[in-house]
Each structure stands twice: as C-alpha cells, then as structure tokens.
Design an enzyme around this catalytic site. Structure first.
Site, PDB file in Angstrom:
ATOM      1  N   HIS A  56      15.644 -11.374 -13.830  1.00  0.00           N
ATOM      2  CA  HIS A  56      15.237 -12.116 -12.666  1.00  0.00           C
ATOM      3  C   HIS A  56      15.423 -11.642 -11.344  1.00  0.00           C
ATOM      4  O   HIS A  56      16.358 -10.472 -11.317  1.00  0.00           O
ATOM      5  CB  HIS A  56      16.153 -13.418 -12.542  1.00  0.00           C
ATOM      6  CG  HIS A  56      15.785 -14.274 -13.467  1.00  0.00           C
ATOM      7  ND1 HIS A  56      16.317 -15.649 -13.315  1.00  0.00           N
ATOM      8  CD2 HIS A  56      15.425 -14.052 -14.704  1.00  0.00           C
ATOM      9  CE1 HIS A  56      16.077 -16.212 -14.692  1.00  0.00           C
ATOM     10  NE2 HIS A  56      15.183 -15.673 -15.267  1.00  0.00           N
ATOM     11  N   GLU A  58      16.395 -11.998  -8.121  1.00  0.00           N
ATOM     12  CA  GLU A  58      17.620 -12.097  -7.560  1.00  0.00           C
ATOM     13  C   GLU A  58      18.992 -11.415  -8.325  1.00  0.00           C
ATOM     14  O   GLU A  58      19.613 -10.698  -7.549  1.00  0.00           O
ATOM     15  CB  GLU A  58      17.974 -13.612  -7.376  1.00  0.00           C
ATOM     16  CG  GLU A  58      16.877 -14.284  -6.596  1.00  0.00           C
ATOM     17  CD  GLU A  58      16.037 -14.942  -7.608  1.00  0.00           C
ATOM     18  OE1 GLU A  58      15.402 -15.918  -6.880  1.00  0.00           O
ATOM     19  OE2 GLU A  58      15.779 -14.557  -8.531  1.00  0.00           O
ATOM     20  N   CYS A  86      18.252 -19.425  -9.524  1.00  0.00           N
ATOM     21  CA  CYS A  86      18.687 -20.173 -10.876  1.00  0.00           C
ATOM     22  C   CYS A  86      20.118 -20.054 -10.924  1.00  0.00           C
ATOM     23  O   CYS A  86      20.801 -19.537 -10.158  1.00  0.00           O
ATOM     24  CB  CYS A  86      17.939 -19.887 -12.043  1.00  0.00           C
ATOM     25  SG  CYS A  86      18.427 -18.345 -12.732  1.00  0.00           S
ATOM     26  N   CYS A  89      21.174 -16.541 -11.544  1.00  0.00           N
ATOM     27  CA  CYS A  89      21.065 -15.673 -10.076  1.00  0.00           C
ATOM     28  C   CYS A  89      22.133 -16.145  -8.974  1.00  0.00           C
ATOM     29  O   CYS A  89      22.599 -15.149  -8.202  1.00  0.00           O
ATOM     30  CB  CYS A  89      19.659 -15.879  -9.469  1.00  0.00           C
ATOM     31  SG  CYS A  89      18.369 -15.117 -10.769  1.00  0.00           S
TER      32      CYS A  89
END
Length: 163
Positions: A56, A58, A86, A89
């Site tokens: 992801h 992040e 999320c 992250c």
C-alpha cells in the site's frame, strides 16, 4: 499547515494515485512532508506490480521513510494520503512515528467505491480508532469532502464493484 496547504498536498497525493493506476496498480498515493512544508517522499501503491500484499502507498512510504529518517525527525512530519489509512498502514505510521496524518476521503467512502471487490477487502475501522489504542498522540485531519469528486474520479471504473 493551513487548510490551503492540506488541499495542495492532498491534490498532489491524488496525482500520485493517478500515476499508480497508470502503472497498473491500485489508485492510491501518499507523500511525506516535513515541518517546513518540503515534500520528502512520494509513494504510489505498488501491491500489484510487486506482488507484495503490504505494498500500500502509506506502508511503502513508511518503510522508505523509516530507513531514511530518524523517529525524532519523523515525529515532526505529516503524511498525506488520498484515502484514510487502513489498519495495516495505520500500524506502519504508528511504528514509524509520524505524528500527523491528513487524508482526503474516509475508509467508509472507500468501501462505498470498492464494494466487495476481492482486491480491496476494506476494514470498517478508522485510523483514529487504531491510533487511539496506541500510546502516541497522533493528529488525524480529514476528510476533505471538497476533494471528493477529484479523488473519486481517479477511481472511476477501476473497481469491479458487486454489491
């Protein structure tokens, strides 16, 4: 940072998300800004292109940032991202010691966009709730609904949503 600054960096994060999509990845983008407003790092989502389920934007940004900067320095930085981070992250942000997170749209809005698309089995858990369970004070700013149309346009037609 002012609201105008936040909008500027969030729009830049959305440009990164567009690049991510163009590169065959999911349309998410993040960037790290120091206390003086300098963009230090930019990161596209790399999950599909690398086969890394933790790719992801992040989490990938935090992996890079924690290798490059001290925790003390990162505590004074701000992470900007198109959608609310999320759970995974949020954990990376917490452990990396970034103390301010600014996001464009909520995790719930992301779920509205993705439905039950197997590529993004979104949690119904806000980053604020995750951070609240930790021992650090992390400031969360968002959502910015005035950017909703811009950010959602980046996701338009991407998700194989089936409700």
């Amino acid at each position: 940072m002012s609201k105008k600054d936040h909008l500027y960096y969030l729009r830049r994060a959305n440009e990164i998300a567009k690049n991510s999509r163009e590169h065959g990845n999911t349309p998410f983008g993040a960037l790290l800004v120091d206390k003086d407003g300098n963009i230090l790092l930019e990161q596209e989502n790399i999950e599909i292109s690398t086969g890394d389920c933790t790719g992801h934007a992040e989490a990938s940004l935090m992996r890079r940032a924690s290798q490059k900067y001290s925790k003390e320095f990162l505590a004074e930085c701000t992470l900007y991202t198109t959608f609310e981070p999320c759970v995974m992250c949020s954990g990376a942000i917490y452990w990396g010691n970034v103390r301010t997170v600014v996001y464009g749209l909520t995790e719930k809005e992301l779920l509205n966009q993705t439905g039950n698309d197997k590529q993004n089995p979104t949690f119904d858990l806000s980053c604020r709730e995750v951070f609240k369970k930790g021992q650090k004070d992390i400031t969360v700013i968002g959502p910015f609904n005035e950017l909703k149309d811009e950010i959602l346009k980046t996701h338009e037609g991407y998700w194989g949503k089936s409700d």
